[in-house]
Design a protein around this motif. Sequence first.
Motif, mmCIF file in Angstrom:
data_model
loop_
_atom_site.group_PDB
_atom_site.id
_atom_site.type_symbol
_atom_site.label_atom_id
_atom_site.label_comp_id
_atom_site.label_asym_id
_atom_site.label_seq_id
_atom_site.Cartn_x
_atom_site.Cartn_y
_atom_site.Cartn_z
ATOM 1 N N VAL A 187 8.234 -6.785 4.262
ATOM 2 C CA VAL A 187 9.233 -7.606 3.567
ATOM 3 C C VAL A 187 8.561 -8.619 2.654
ATOM 4 C CG1 VAL A 187 11.060 -9.316 3.898
ATOM 5 C CG2 VAL A 187 10.970 -7.286 5.351
ATOM 6 N N ALA A 188 7.434 -9.196 3.125
ATOM 7 C CA ALA A 188 6.716 -10.154 2.289
ATOM 8 C C ALA A 188 6.161 -9.488 1.037
ATOM 9 C CB ALA A 188 5.594 -10.789 3.109
ATOM 10 N N LEU B 29 7.447 -6.892 -0.528
ATOM 11 C CA LEU B 29 8.560 -6.628 -1.431
ATOM 12 C C LEU B 29 9.060 -7.903 -2.097
ATOM 13 C CD1 LEU B 29 10.521 -4.012 0.717
ATOM 14 C CD2 LEU B 29 9.283 -3.582 -1.403
ATOM 15 N N ASP B 30 9.147 -8.985 -1.336
ATOM 16 C CA ASP B 30 9.600 -10.249 -1.923
ATOM 17 C C ASP B 30 8.612 -10.750 -2.971
ATOM 18 O OD1 ASP B 30 11.839 -10.194 -0.355
ATOM 19 O OD2 ASP B 30 11.000 -11.472 1.228
ATOM 20 N N ASN B 31 7.341 -10.564 -2.702
ATOM 21 C CA ASN B 31 6.324 -10.988 -3.666
ATOM 22 C C ASN B 31 6.438 -10.181 -4.964
ATOM 23 O OD1 ASN B 31 3.983 -12.224 -4.756
ATOM 24 N ND2 ASN B 31 2.731 -10.528 -4.009
ATOM 25 N N ARG C 103 9.155 -8.696 -6.106
ATOM 26 C CA ARG C 103 10.393 -9.076 -6.797
ATOM 27 C C ARG C 103 10.233 -10.406 -7.524
ATOM 28 N NH1 ARG C 103 15.622 -8.056 -3.013
ATOM 29 N NH2 ARG C 103 14.456 -9.362 -1.559
ATOM 30 N N ALA C 104 9.437 -11.282 -6.944
ATOM 31 C CA ALA C 104 9.230 -12.577 -7.596
ATOM 32 C C ALA C 104 8.428 -12.423 -8.884
ATOM 33 C CB ALA C 104 8.515 -13.534 -6.637
ATOM 34 N N PRO D 57 11.175 -10.252 -11.849
ATOM 35 C CA PRO D 57 12.553 -10.636 -11.484
ATOM 36 C C PRO D 57 13.619 -9.723 -12.072
ATOM 37 C CG PRO D 57 11.641 -12.143 -13.116
ATOM 38 C CD PRO D 57 10.510 -11.271 -12.676
ATOM 39 N N ASN E 129 14.915 -3.338 -3.958
ATOM 40 C CA ASN E 129 15.780 -3.670 -2.828
ATOM 41 C C ASN E 129 15.292 -2.952 -1.575
ATOM 42 O OD1 ASN E 129 18.056 -5.160 -4.337
ATOM 43 N ND2 ASN E 129 17.947 -3.197 -5.445
ATOM 44 N N TYR E 130 15.776 -3.443 -0.430
ATOM 45 C CA TYR E 130 15.439 -2.792 0.828
ATOM 46 C C TYR E 130 16.583 -2.965 1.810
ATOM 47 C CZ TYR E 130 14.081 -7.574 2.153
ATOM 48 O OH TYR E 130 14.067 -8.922 2.388
ATOM 49 N N GLN F 205 17.379 -2.823 6.115
ATOM 50 C CA GLN F 205 16.755 -2.907 7.431
ATOM 51 C C GLN F 205 17.636 -2.191 8.447
ATOM 52 O OE1 GLN F 205 15.664 -6.886 8.523
ATOM 53 N NE2 GLN F 205 14.293 -7.156 6.779
ATOM 54 N N HIS G 12 23.066 -0.460 -3.832
ATOM 55 C CA HIS G 12 21.895 -0.754 -4.642
ATOM 56 C C HIS G 12 21.593 0.318 -5.685
ATOM 57 C CE1 HIS G 12 21.130 -4.165 -2.111
ATOM 58 N NE2 HIS G 12 20.959 -3.409 -1.031
#
Length: 908
Positions: free
Chosen positions: A628-629, A631-633, A635-636, A639, A644-645, A647, A666
């Motif tokens: 998750v980290a 993917l968030d990184n 996306r940041a 932008p 997307n993901y 769970q 999505h």
Amino acid sequence: MGVVSMTQRKKILYGIFGIIVGLCIGALLRNYRTLEIVSMCNSMNSMKQKSALEIIGLQPSELPTNSQNTLVFVGVMTAKDFLQGRARAVYETWGKRVPGKIAFFSSQDSVAPDLPLVALKGVDDRYPPQKKSFMMLHYMYVHFIDRFEWFARADDDVYIRTDRLEKFLRSIDSSKPQFIGQAGRGNSEDFGLLSLEFDENFCMGGPGVIMSRETLRRVAPHIPTCLKNLYSTHEDVEVGRCVQKFAGIPCTWNYEVGSVGGKALKRCITNTAVSLQMQSILHHNSSGNRAFSGILKSKEVHSAITLHPVKKPAFMYRLHAYMLGLQAQELRQESLLLHRDIAEMTELLQIPRINKNLAPGVPIFPEDESSTDYLGDHNVLGALPDLNRHRPRNLDEVVEWDFIAKSLYSGMHPNPKRRIESSLKEGLTDVIREIMEHINNFSRQRGRVIEFRELLYGYMRVNSLYGQDLILDLLLVYKKYRGKKMTVPVRRHLYIQRSFTEIRVREIVDGVVPSQAVTSGPRVSPNTDTTRPFTNATGLDRISHRVKSLFNGLERLTDTLASSGQQRSAAVAGRHRDRIVLVIPLSGRSETFMRFLRNYEEVALRQDGATDLLVSMYVEPVETPMIVALLDNLRARYPTARINYLQLYGNFSRGVALDRAIKSPHCDLNDILFLIDVDMVFTVESLDRIRFNVIRHRQIYLPIVFSEYDPRAPSTILAPGWTSATTERPKPAIEPADRPRNFSVPYRITNENGYFRQFGYGLVGIYKADLMRPDLKGFSTDINGWGLEDVKFLENVIALNQRGNQRLQAIADGRWDPFEPAANGPASSSVPPPPSEELAIFRAPDPSLVHIFHPIHCDTSLDEAQYKMCLGTKANTIGSYDMLHDRFIHSQPLLMFARRQSQSRGGG
């Protein structure tokens, strides 16, 4: 008294009101009927103003002595109700290709301005059409007796091979009385009711009847007498009786052949001592409405001149399209024979192969290679068949033979013994049928026939430069019916070479992409609502874009020679590209997922710019937070990208993970979903091929990926102390997951690095709009773990595409008419979907999609089918056949084990 008078007044008023209303309605109906009659009369007057020659489009000066359009006149009997259905289908298919002229004969009040229609005076559409049939013959006699050599009577449900009809008729003397058709004497139900003498017969009207000009000249003056003396209700029986009485000839029982299949036919005779029954060329199918609704590739269809009955217009168009394909093959074969003659003559004239001229200023062909009318290179197309055309210079160039028996055996195939695929079976059937037709073309002249019984065995190989070579051992039956009759089984070997010809490319122009190419109507926009009916993409569109995909390697080479990034951007500029959503089912494996994200960032985000990511992950306490980290990184840093993901919880199921991702918000209906695994690496060419090969509402893409072998030497199969430099595995071309890599560099494809996984169906490209169709069952959600869900999905797509037979049966039974507007709407439960809703499956090797090796663990708790598939995949990744062979022959323990096993089997 006052009450009675009031009641009488009301009745009178109601009566007057009713009379007024009735008069008004009557006047309206009368005016409407008058307008209809006036319109019909105008149409009929316009037809009456045309002469008989104008109706059929024949010039007054055209005669059999000076025109090629006067061989045969075909009169088609039809009815008013069938003019816009069967009659129009006949005219738009074989009717315009008649070696002469055609006209449709119907009742007196029939109108069809755009058809060559003759409305017979005093004739209605009652059945049986005895009067219509005789009056049609009389019309032919009055207007055309001196303008055509032959006259044919046909129904509106018969299909005629006009090219073969012409060859047939030109081989027979039309100046003599001839009455040609499928002879009959009636069935068991008609026995004794047809008033036929022992030596009388009739030509059955369904498959068609042909008479010479002399026969019609003798019969036509006596038609009134024949109409007054009818002995049965069958019009073909009465026509045959009339011909027998006044022309003195019966229907032709048989014909003597110089050859079959449309070649020269020597002469017609009227006895039963000859070879081939007329029913083989004037073929009647007894299946009724379902006749010719199945497979058309049969001996009966290929050898016939006429086919009857074709009850539905859709079947008439389908049959005509098939016949045009056969005619194109015949013309292609004739052109190859001409090229061979040219090549042989240039060799005899000692003209150098590089010389394109017969003499200075006299070219062999009128156009050169730069012209679209270029006829081809006779040095290539004119090469004679030869099994030794390919001469290998070393062992690696030897093309191995496959052995054909009950199964197919291949020395270098991943599955050495496998069932014979349907495409190969069909190809072998075509070859054998053509060979048998060729053999019997000449054997029947000698009073014998040879029949095919069985393919005992054979050998096959394919050379990409020259073609397919076949050696077949056939079991035949030799039958002699002249002189001393005999029937003898024989075996013969066939040596066949099916040569490849030049490549033909049809390119789609004007920026039309496959999903937008249609046969008629408006083009489908990428944003079109999928609930609306859509039109058919043409087969040529699909073929041309498949051919384009073959040139992706050439395009990649061009991009490499120049600055690839800038040239590719310029090539795709201004062209709409549908978005791709990479859908990944995931459970743990964070390190491998890091490599995939680096691949996705370098290729999809930085180069392609129109590819999204959707991860469907099962939550694990240790690795999920790290994923998750990551993917968030990502996306940041991007932008605007759609990353997307989802769970999920519980035991891992690839089918469930894909099903949840597909149904998630999505991804849109207009997106291309590409289901991919985390072990894959891809390039920008991979994304281009996905867009090329996925066609909305028409085609899905299942690439054959390159799977990497185990880079490490499996020590479990080695003898202690064994070493060999010859079988040392090369260093892996793909770096481990923790080592950076340039994903734009092509993977090195060799037999030692890996293999193309032909039996893997996990990677799928498909539009979400197609995947969400209610009649397509998606991925199975009741399968745990990995494997088998892709096979089930492929079976669902195949089951959907097998509805073609149901659709043909629905047409035959009258439950669906493809020409009705309602047919394009939503299909009911009893009516299969139209052809545009089938999803063709396109498979091709893609060297840019590489599955990186990872150790495989097969859980014994899996279902038996899944467990066997897992073991098979694990065995395939051990190494190449050459490596395993080298290691095997250098391993004493393995050799001793194999020897003991062989001895134990022999002793048992």
